[in-house]
Write a protein that holds these residues in place. Sequence first.
Motif, short mmCIF file in Angstrom:
data_model
loop_
_atom_site.label_atom_id
_atom_site.label_comp_id
_atom_site.label_asym_id
_atom_site.label_seq_id
_atom_site.Cartn_x
_atom_site.Cartn_y
_atom_site.Cartn_z
N THR A 28 -20.17 14.46 -4.30
CA THR A 28 -19.21 15.07 -3.38
C THR A 28 -19.88 15.42 -2.06
O THR A 28 -19.33 15.17 -0.98
N VAL A 29 -21.07 16.00 -2.12
CA VAL A 29 -21.78 16.37 -0.90
C VAL A 29 -22.18 15.12 -0.12
O VAL A 29 -22.07 15.09 1.12
N PHE A 30 -22.61 14.08 -0.81
CA PHE A 30 -23.01 12.85 -0.14
C PHE A 30 -21.84 12.24 0.63
O PHE A 30 -21.99 11.88 1.81
N ILE A 31 -20.70 12.09 -0.02
CA ILE A 31 -19.54 11.49 0.64
C ILE A 31 -19.08 12.36 1.81
O ILE A 31 -18.77 11.85 2.90
N THR A 32 -19.04 13.66 1.59
CA THR A 32 -18.61 14.58 2.66
C THR A 32 -19.53 14.47 3.87
O THR A 32 -19.07 14.38 5.01
N ALA A 33 -20.83 14.46 3.63
CA ALA A 33 -21.79 14.37 4.74
C ALA A 33 -21.69 13.02 5.45
O ALA A 33 -21.75 12.96 6.68
N LEU A 34 -21.53 11.94 4.69
CA LEU A 34 -21.42 10.62 5.28
C LEU A 34 -20.21 10.52 6.20
O LEU A 34 -20.31 10.09 7.36
N VAL A 35 -19.05 10.93 5.70
CA VAL A 35 -17.82 10.85 6.48
C VAL A 35 -17.90 11.77 7.70
O VAL A 35 -17.54 11.37 8.82
N HIS A 36 -18.39 12.99 7.51
CA HIS A 36 -18.47 13.95 8.61
C HIS A 36 -19.38 13.44 9.73
O HIS A 36 -19.05 13.55 10.92
N ASN A 37 -20.49 12.84 9.36
CA ASN A 37 -21.42 12.32 10.37
C ASN A 37 -20.86 11.09 11.09
O ASN A 37 -21.07 10.93 12.29
N LEU A 38 -20.16 10.24 10.37
CA LEU A 38 -19.57 9.06 11.01
C LEU A 38 -18.45 9.47 11.99
O LEU A 38 -18.38 8.96 13.10
N VAL A 39 -17.62 10.39 11.57
CA VAL A 39 -16.50 10.81 12.41
C VAL A 39 -16.96 11.57 13.64
O VAL A 39 -16.43 11.41 14.74
N HIS A 40 -18.01 12.38 13.48
CA HIS A 40 -18.46 13.26 14.57
C HIS A 40 -19.72 12.75 15.27
O HIS A 40 -20.34 13.48 16.04
N GLY A 41 -20.11 11.50 14.99
CA GLY A 41 -21.25 10.92 15.68
C GLY A 41 -22.57 11.56 15.34
O GLY A 41 -23.43 11.75 16.23
N GLY A 42 -22.78 11.91 14.09
CA GLY A 42 -24.03 12.54 13.68
C GLY A 42 -25.17 11.56 13.59
O GLY A 42 -25.01 10.34 13.78
N LEU B 135 -27.59 9.19 11.88
CA LEU B 135 -27.69 8.38 10.68
C LEU B 135 -28.77 7.33 10.91
O LEU B 135 -28.49 6.14 11.11
N PRO B 136 -30.04 7.74 10.90
CA PRO B 136 -31.14 6.84 11.28
C PRO B 136 -31.30 5.63 10.37
O PRO B 136 -31.82 4.60 10.80
N LEU B 137 -30.86 5.73 9.12
CA LEU B 137 -31.04 4.60 8.19
C LEU B 137 -29.84 3.66 8.21
O LEU B 137 -29.88 2.60 7.57
N PHE B 138 -28.78 4.02 8.90
CA PHE B 138 -27.62 3.14 9.08
C PHE B 138 -27.86 2.36 10.36
O PHE B 138 -27.72 2.87 11.45
N GLU B 139 -28.25 1.09 10.22
CA GLU B 139 -28.74 0.31 11.35
C GLU B 139 -27.76 0.26 12.51
O GLU B 139 -28.13 0.43 13.67
#
Length: 372
Positions: A53-67, A69-73
């Motif tokens: 749950t924390v992983f999905i929440t963090a992933l979506v939140h960072n994608l939506v808000h431009g966080g 994500l150094p390992l996402f090329e």
Amino acid sequence: MAVRRKTLTQDTFLTRFGDDLRHSFENLTDAVGDLGTPSVRLGVTGLSRAGKTVFITALVHNLVHGGRLPLFEAASQGRVTGARLEPQPDDEVPRFDVEAHVDTLLKARDWPQSTRQVSELRLTITFESAHFLSRALGRGKLHLDIVDYPGEWLLDLPLLDKDFATFSREALERARQDARAPIARPFLDALAGIDPDAEADETTARDLARHYTAYLGDCRAEGRALSMLPPGRFLMPGDLDGSPALTFAPLDIAPDAGTAPPGSLRAMMERRYESYKKHVVRPFFRDHFARLDRQIVLVDALSALNAGPAALADLETALSEILAAFRPGSVSRLFSILTRRIDRILFAATKADHLHRADHDPDRSADETDST
């Protein structure tokens, strides 16, 4: 009895054939829908307390808000130009409540509730292609459908190819292992005086199922961290709580026992086990698992390490069972329209925050690690 076995085999074949036809039709429908904007169905799972749950929440939140994500090329190269939440394609599946989980983490400063059922979320990502010609045609768009489900349900998939006698033998072998025997003692004591071929009795069946469920729950308790706990719905019954499909338990069946006598406890348990596969496991496989394109499996390796060698060996067995449930391998674009297969699987160890920050760098040498 031979006629009955033949009928069961025919029923199984017809059920699987029908599922395959439905699966092919759904994939064809998905492919037609993808002609406008392609979609990727990403499954995220893991055993209890792995941090899904924390992983999905963090992933979506960072994608939506431009966080960050150094390992996402694509994100690290600045090619992700935006991401937004949109209505999910499957109206009958509960929505992953990302907004509530963000509030729990950021405002209440607490951990969100763990995964108890299948949920889904659609994220539409706009991006610039890494290829010059594609980039010249404009920005691309991708629907990312994230499907969250309990890892315990994934461990049920191997049951589809096991009969009740095989399930019982494997379950009792695990229960009698040194690490599990003390935990399983109440269940094993209740089972000791039971004749599998005695007349079926509902009270006996419910009592055995209750003891077996309690044993599975104790195996999962903090400090033990045991992972092989099928059937998964025993610990997450939902609206099936108290149903006959969840009121069975493994029996001590002799290797040469043959076919269960009609009206016996073994025949009752066998029928309910088959009902569990038909009404619980197979629909999950057909409606959710078989439609995935990518899969992430989160693993709480640290809890197993802390719990000792038995928990670590149990985790290894669970991961082997999970890996066997997948059919990895790429397929041609034409063939994938009819039979989608997961072509990429990522196993990730979670809870890196439990390690000292000096141990996070994977490039550190052994000498540096030993001197810490």
